[in-house]
Scaffold this motif. Structure first.
Motif, PDB file in Angstrom:
ATOM      1  N   ARG A 120       0.850  -1.193   0.000  1.00  0.00           N
ATOM      2  CA  ARG A 120       0.000   0.000   0.000  1.00  0.00           C
ATOM      3  C   ARG A 120       0.882   1.238   0.000  1.00  0.00           C
ATOM      4  O   ARG A 120       1.994   1.211   0.522  1.00  0.00           O
ATOM      5  N   SER A 121       0.363   2.314  -0.536  1.00  0.00           N
ATOM      6  CA  SER A 121       1.092   3.584  -0.505  1.00  0.00           C
ATOM      7  C   SER A 121       1.222   4.048   0.939  1.00  0.00           C
ATOM      8  O   SER A 121       0.263   3.967   1.719  1.00  0.00           O
ATOM      9  N   ILE A 122       2.410   4.545   1.274  1.00  0.00           N
ATOM     10  CA  ILE A 122       2.691   4.974   2.643  1.00  0.00           C
ATOM     11  C   ILE A 122       3.309   6.368   2.603  1.00  0.00           C
ATOM     12  O   ILE A 122       4.266   6.620   1.860  1.00  0.00           O
ATOM     13  N   ILE A 123       2.748   7.270   3.397  1.00  0.00           N
ATOM     14  CA  ILE A 123       3.228   8.649   3.470  1.00  0.00           C
ATOM     15  C   ILE A 123       3.841   8.889   4.843  1.00  0.00           C
ATOM     16  O   ILE A 123       3.180   8.687   5.872  1.00  0.00           O
ATOM     17  N   ILE A 124       5.101   9.314   4.875  1.00  0.00           N
ATOM     18  CA  ILE A 124       5.778   9.673   6.116  1.00  0.00           C
ATOM     19  C   ILE A 124       5.728  11.192   6.244  1.00  0.00           C
ATOM     20  O   ILE A 124       6.141  11.910   5.323  1.00  0.00           O
ATOM     21  N   SER A 125       5.228  11.682   7.353  1.00  0.00           N
ATOM     22  CA  SER A 125       5.133  13.146   7.527  1.00  0.00           C
ATOM     23  C   SER A 125       5.804  13.567   8.830  1.00  0.00           C
ATOM     24  O   SER A 125       5.694  12.896   9.856  1.00  0.00           O
ATOM     25  N   VAL A 181      12.086  12.607   5.708  1.00  0.00           N
ATOM     26  CA  VAL A 181      12.924  11.958   4.690  1.00  0.00           C
ATOM     27  C   VAL A 181      13.914  11.000   5.331  1.00  0.00           C
ATOM     28  O   VAL A 181      14.082   9.856   4.879  1.00  0.00           O
ATOM     29  N   ASN A 182      14.574  11.432   6.386  1.00  0.00           N
ATOM     30  CA  ASN A 182      15.574  10.582   7.024  1.00  0.00           C
ATOM     31  C   ASN A 182      14.947   9.347   7.664  1.00  0.00           C
ATOM     32  O   ASN A 182      15.527   8.248   7.623  1.00  0.00           O
ATOM     33  N   PHE A 183      13.792   9.518   8.259  1.00  0.00           N
ATOM     34  CA  PHE A 183      13.118   8.358   8.841  1.00  0.00           C
ATOM     35  C   PHE A 183      12.665   7.406   7.737  1.00  0.00           C
ATOM     36  O   PHE A 183      12.789   6.184   7.877  1.00  0.00           O
ATOM     37  N   MET A 184      12.178   7.935   6.634  1.00  0.00           N
ATOM     38  CA  MET A 184      11.765   7.098   5.510  1.00  0.00           C
ATOM     39  C   MET A 184      12.949   6.315   4.951  1.00  0.00           C
ATOM     40  O   MET A 184      12.833   5.118   4.652  1.00  0.00           O
ATOM     41  N   LYS A 185      14.085   6.964   4.820  1.00  0.00           N
ATOM     42  CA  LYS A 185      15.283   6.288   4.303  1.00  0.00           C
ATOM     43  C   LYS A 185      15.697   5.133   5.213  1.00  0.00           C
ATOM     44  O   LYS A 185      16.130   4.064   4.744  1.00  0.00           O
ATOM     45  N   LEU A 186      15.533   5.339   6.504  1.00  0.00           N
ATOM     46  CA  LEU A 186      15.864   4.271   7.451  1.00  0.00           C
ATOM     47  C   LEU A 186      14.903   3.099   7.298  1.00  0.00           C
ATOM     48  O   LEU A 186      15.310   1.933   7.337  1.00  0.00           O
ATOM     49  N   LEU A 187      13.629   3.391   7.099  1.00  0.00           N
ATOM     50  CA  LEU A 187      12.648   2.320   6.873  1.00  0.00           C
ATOM     51  C   LEU A 187      12.999   1.519   5.630  1.00  0.00           C
ATOM     52  O   LEU A 187      12.896   0.282   5.605  1.00  0.00           O
ATOM     53  N   LEU A 188      13.433   2.216   4.595  1.00  0.00           N
ATOM     54  CA  LEU A 188      13.677   1.565   3.307  1.00  0.00           C
ATOM     55  C   LEU A 188      14.982   0.776   3.262  1.00  0.00           C
ATOM     56  O   LEU A 188      15.290   0.159   2.239  1.00  0.00           O
ATOM     57  N   GLU A 189      15.708   0.765   4.363  1.00  0.00           N
ATOM     58  CA  GLU A 189      16.823  -0.168   4.452  1.00  0.00           C
ATOM     59  C   GLU A 189      16.319  -1.605   4.496  1.00  0.00           C
ATOM     60  O   GLU A 189      17.063  -2.546   4.217  1.00  0.00           O
ATOM     61  N   ASN A 190      15.050  -1.764   4.857  1.00  0.00           N
ATOM     62  CA  ASN A 190      14.406  -3.075   4.803  1.00  0.00           C
ATOM     63  C   ASN A 190      14.102  -3.397   3.332  1.00  0.00           C
ATOM     64  O   ASN A 190      13.253  -2.763   2.707  1.00  0.00           O
ATOM     65  N   LYS A 191      14.756  -4.384   2.772  1.00  0.00           N
ATOM     66  CA  LYS A 191      14.635  -4.701   1.348  1.00  0.00           C
ATOM     67  C   LYS A 191      13.273  -5.306   0.991  1.00  0.00           C
ATOM     68  O   LYS A 191      12.963  -5.470  -0.187  1.00  0.00           O
ATOM     69  N   PHE A 210       6.466   4.709  -1.293  1.00  0.00           N
ATOM     70  CA  PHE A 210       6.714   5.628  -0.179  1.00  0.00           C
ATOM     71  C   PHE A 210       6.877   7.070  -0.655  1.00  0.00           C
ATOM     72  O   PHE A 210       7.408   7.327  -1.734  1.00  0.00           O
ATOM     73  N   SER A 211       6.436   7.991   0.183  1.00  0.00           N
ATOM     74  CA  SER A 211       6.660   9.423  -0.054  1.00  0.00           C
ATOM     75  C   SER A 211       6.792  10.117   1.294  1.00  0.00           C
ATOM     76  O   SER A 211       6.390   9.573   2.338  1.00  0.00           O
ATOM     77  N   ALA A 212       7.367  11.322   1.286  1.00  0.00           N
ATOM     78  CA  ALA A 212       7.617  12.049   2.534  1.00  0.00           C
ATOM     79  C   ALA A 212       7.076  13.474   2.425  1.00  0.00           C
ATOM     80  O   ALA A 212       7.127  14.098   1.355  1.00  0.00           O
ATOM     81  N   LYS A 213       6.563  13.969   3.561  1.00  0.00           N
ATOM     82  CA  LYS A 213       6.033  15.333   3.622  1.00  0.00           C
ATOM     83  C   LYS A 213       6.499  15.994   4.909  1.00  0.00           C
ATOM     84  O   LYS A 213       6.760  15.327   5.914  1.00  0.00           O
TER      85      LYS A 213
END
Length: 242
Positions: free
Chosen positions: A158-163, A188-198, A205-208
């Motif tokens: 599902r689409s996930i938005i990090i704000s 953005v930094n928290f999203m990048k950390l999440l995306l370390e999970n392959k 994912f998107s960030a706001k």
């Protein structure tokens, strides 16, 4: 001569049937124009129209004595409604899984979930991830971010938005000129950390960053400002939920 006149009169009388026949055709044409121009016709509307036209035609048997060609509206939910309810149920199952994790790890003061009209919202509270004025996730909180990333591995995805959100205390340091910039970089930094999970696909994912402009509490107290300093994860439904 009289015989010819009589014959002419009989022919004239025989042609008078065309007038009511033409009127009937006109009424039928008007009826079908009304039916096809209506965006939605139900059985009650059809019966009302039928009675009106039948009265105009002085009764008798005809097309209006037959059963309405329009089926009664079904009380069963439509396909879209079923999809919406199914999607809501799936989000509730994801919420239950996350809530179970929160309880097991004693994180009720740091994480909470809310099912909203937009989707499933996970709120990370009380400066859990960042030091004041910083957008870097603290080393001791990286494990929390990694565990949250495991909870976000879903099928179907599902689409996930990090704000990111801040309080209204102004910031102006060498890195950030405003709370808006700070909130964006935290997301953005928290999203990048999440995306370390392959297991997670970055395309979902998107960030706001909202800065101080979407507070959930008053900024007039320290407790309120703590609540406003938060990161939110919004899991969007694949279909509208009801």
């Amino acid at each position: 001569m009289a015989k010819k006149r009589k014959q002419h009169d009989e022919e004239h009388i025989n042609e008078t049937w065309l007038i009511p026949y033409a009127d009937l055709l006109t009424l039928l044409l008007a009826l079908f124009i009304v039916l096809f121009s209506s965006s939605q016709i139900d059985s009650k509307k059809f019966e009302q129209i039928a009675r009106s036209f039948s009265s105009a035609l002085d009764g008798g048997t005809g097309v209006f004595d037959y059963q309405s060609p329009f089926e009664e509206e079904s009380e069963e939910p439509s396909l879209n409604q079923k999809i919406g309810k199914n999607e809501k149920k799936q989000l509730q199952q994801i919420q239950g899984k996350i809530n179970q994790y929160i309880q097991q790890e004693n994180l009720t003061g740091q994480l909470k979930t809310t099912l909203t009209e937009e989707g499933l919202l996970i709120t990370i509270l009380n400066d859990v991830l960042f030091d004041s004025g910083s957008a870097e996730v603290r080393p001791q909180d990286r494990k929390l971010a990694q565990e949250i990333s495991q909870l976000l591995a879903m099928n179907p995805p599902r689409s996930i938005i990090i704000s990111g959100h801040t309080d209204n205390v102004p910031i102006n340091n060498s890195q950030f000129a405003s709370n808006w910039e700070l909130s964006v970089m935290r997301a953005v930094n928290f999203m990048k950390l999440l995306l370390e999970n392959k297991q997670l696909d970055p395309q979902w994912f998107s960030a706001k960053g909202y800065g101080e402009y979407k507070p959930v509490a008053s900024n007039s107290t320290e407790e309120g400002r703590q609540k406003n300093r938060r990161v939110e994860i919004l899991i969007l439904p694949n279909e509208p939920i009801n």
